[in-house]
Design a protein around this motif. Structure first.
Motif, PDB file in Angstrom:
ATOM      1  N   ILE A  50     -20.927 -21.823 -36.651  1.00 21.83           N
ATOM      2  CA  ILE A  50     -22.381 -21.785 -36.864  1.00 21.83           C
ATOM      3  C   ILE A  50     -22.724 -20.715 -37.899  1.00 21.83           C
ATOM      4  N   ASP A  51     -22.118 -19.534 -37.743  1.00 26.84           N
ATOM      5  CA  ASP A  51     -22.406 -18.426 -38.658  1.00 26.84           C
ATOM      6  C   ASP A  51     -21.861 -18.687 -40.061  1.00 26.84           C
ATOM      7  N   GLN A  52     -20.696 -19.347 -40.127  1.00 29.97           N
ATOM      8  CA  GLN A  52     -20.035 -19.530 -41.414  1.00 29.97           C
ATOM      9  C   GLN A  52     -20.629 -20.654 -42.256  1.00 29.97           C
ATOM     10  N   GLN A  53     -20.906 -21.779 -41.605  1.00 31.48           N
ATOM     11  CA  GLN A  53     -21.318 -22.939 -42.386  1.00 31.48           C
ATOM     12  C   GLN A  53     -22.569 -23.616 -41.860  1.00 31.48           C
ATOM     13  N   GLY A  54     -23.103 -23.137 -40.733  1.00 29.49           N
ATOM     14  CA  GLY A  54     -24.288 -23.772 -40.169  1.00 29.49           C
ATOM     15  C   GLY A  54     -23.922 -25.070 -39.493  1.00 29.49           C
ATOM     16  N   PRO A  55     -24.853 -25.662 -38.756  1.00 25.98           N
ATOM     17  CA  PRO A  55     -24.589 -26.912 -38.042  1.00 25.98           C
ATOM     18  C   PRO A  55     -24.492 -28.088 -38.991  1.00 25.98           C
ATOM     19  N   THR A  56     -23.833 -29.135 -38.526  1.00 27.71           N
ATOM     20  CA  THR A  56     -23.721 -30.356 -39.306  1.00 27.71           C
ATOM     21  C   THR A  56     -25.083 -31.023 -39.439  1.00 27.71           C
ATOM     22  N   PHE A 116     -21.334 -30.964 -34.397  1.00 24.61           N
ATOM     23  CA  PHE A 116     -20.404 -30.435 -35.379  1.00 24.61           C
ATOM     24  C   PHE A 116     -19.474 -31.560 -35.823  1.00 24.61           C
ATOM     25  N   SER A 117     -19.356 -31.775 -37.125  1.00 22.56           N
ATOM     26  CA  SER A 117     -18.385 -32.728 -37.666  1.00 22.56           C
ATOM     27  C   SER A 117     -17.173 -31.951 -38.132  1.00 22.56           C
TER      28      SER A 117
END
Length: 273
Positions: A152-158, A105-106
């Motif tokens: 993870i749910d909101q924006q997905g992984p980096t 995650f960034s």
């Protein structure tokens, strides 16, 4: 045995993690400053300040210099005894960041501030060790894990950043992970992937931080530990199923990697130590 630890460390000089590194606990690695390559399972990620990585149990991993000195990180480690194992919601939600395919995650802005404040609070709790510090630490850790699970749910992984200059090495690593039980050697790998042995050795080390033999041995020993824990197979059969040609060689490598004999390891696992 309950295991929990959080540590902040700054290094001014070049540093790579110990060669043999996989374990039966979770790790959260946060890079406060600098750059690092982080090899996890079958690929390398370029980490920069504000990056957070989740290492699941028994995942082979290693941090490698990225030609950027110094660097500072926070490392948080805990085992299953630290979390409510009988709570299905905790297992599904709070531990979700460890179960993702992409686990970097960034963080920036308010998200980075929130995560850093939680990590700093966790460090203070451990250092001051006041009444109820363990209970409060578990609450803070749960807050951190749930926050990241929501990310993870909101924006997905980096998006991941593998070392693009050696895609063939990642292909070879995946092959080793899938075929470690077979007879693998420097010669057979070089022939199969049409790569010179010297170039392969050098590139494999630069990309993963491991030599070919070190990596192969770690993968095989990790499988042997699983078989010791989950089956009643005799050691000689575990050696065979893990890819070793002889039980004597298996015993030597097992002790080199784990500092235990296979039978000592099985006994400790059964005792829950």
């Amino acid at each position: 045995m309950i295991f929990y630890e959080i540590e902040r460390l700054r290094r001014e000089q070049s540093y790579s993690m110990p060669l043999n590194h996989f374990h039966d606990h979770y790790e959260i690695y946060y890079l406060l400053s600098g750059k690092r390559y982080y090899f996890i399972q079958d690929r390398s990620y370029l980490m920069q300040e504000g990056d957070l990585v989740f290492i699941d149990k028994n995942k082979l991993h290693k941090t490698i210099d990225a030609n950027s000195l110094p660097h500072e990180r926070i490392l948080l480690s805990f085992n299953d005894n630290w979390v409510p194992a009988k709570d299905p919601d905790y297992q599904e939600t709070a531990l979700a960041p460890f179960r993702q395919k992409h686990i970097i995650f960034s963080l920036s802005g308010a998200n980075r501030t929130l995560v850093e404040n939680l990590l700093f609070s966790l460090m203070r709790e451990q250092q001051q060790a006041q009444k109820g510090w363990e209970l409060n630490s578990k609450a803070l850790l749960t807050q951190l894990l749930v926050f990241c699970a929501r990310l993870i749910d909101q924006q997905g992984p980096t998006e991941e950043h593998p070392q693009a200059h050696n895609p063939k090495i990642f292909e070879i690593v995946s092959h080793i992970n899938e075929h470690f039980q077979e007879r693998l050697s420097l010669a057979t790998i070089s022939k199969k992937f049409h790569i010179s042995p010297s170039y392969f050795c050098r590139s494999f080390k630069e990309t993963t931080g491991f030599s070919f033999v070190e990596y192969l041995n770690n993968i095989r020993i990790r499988e042997a530990q699983r078989l010791l824990r989950e089956t009643k197979l005799k050691v000689i059969h575990i050696a065979e199923q893990s890819g070793f040609d002889s039980v004597a060689h298996f015993g030597r490598v097992f002790k080199q990697v784990t500092s235990q004999t296979p039978l000592e390891c099985r006994k400790m696992m059964h005792l829950g130590l």
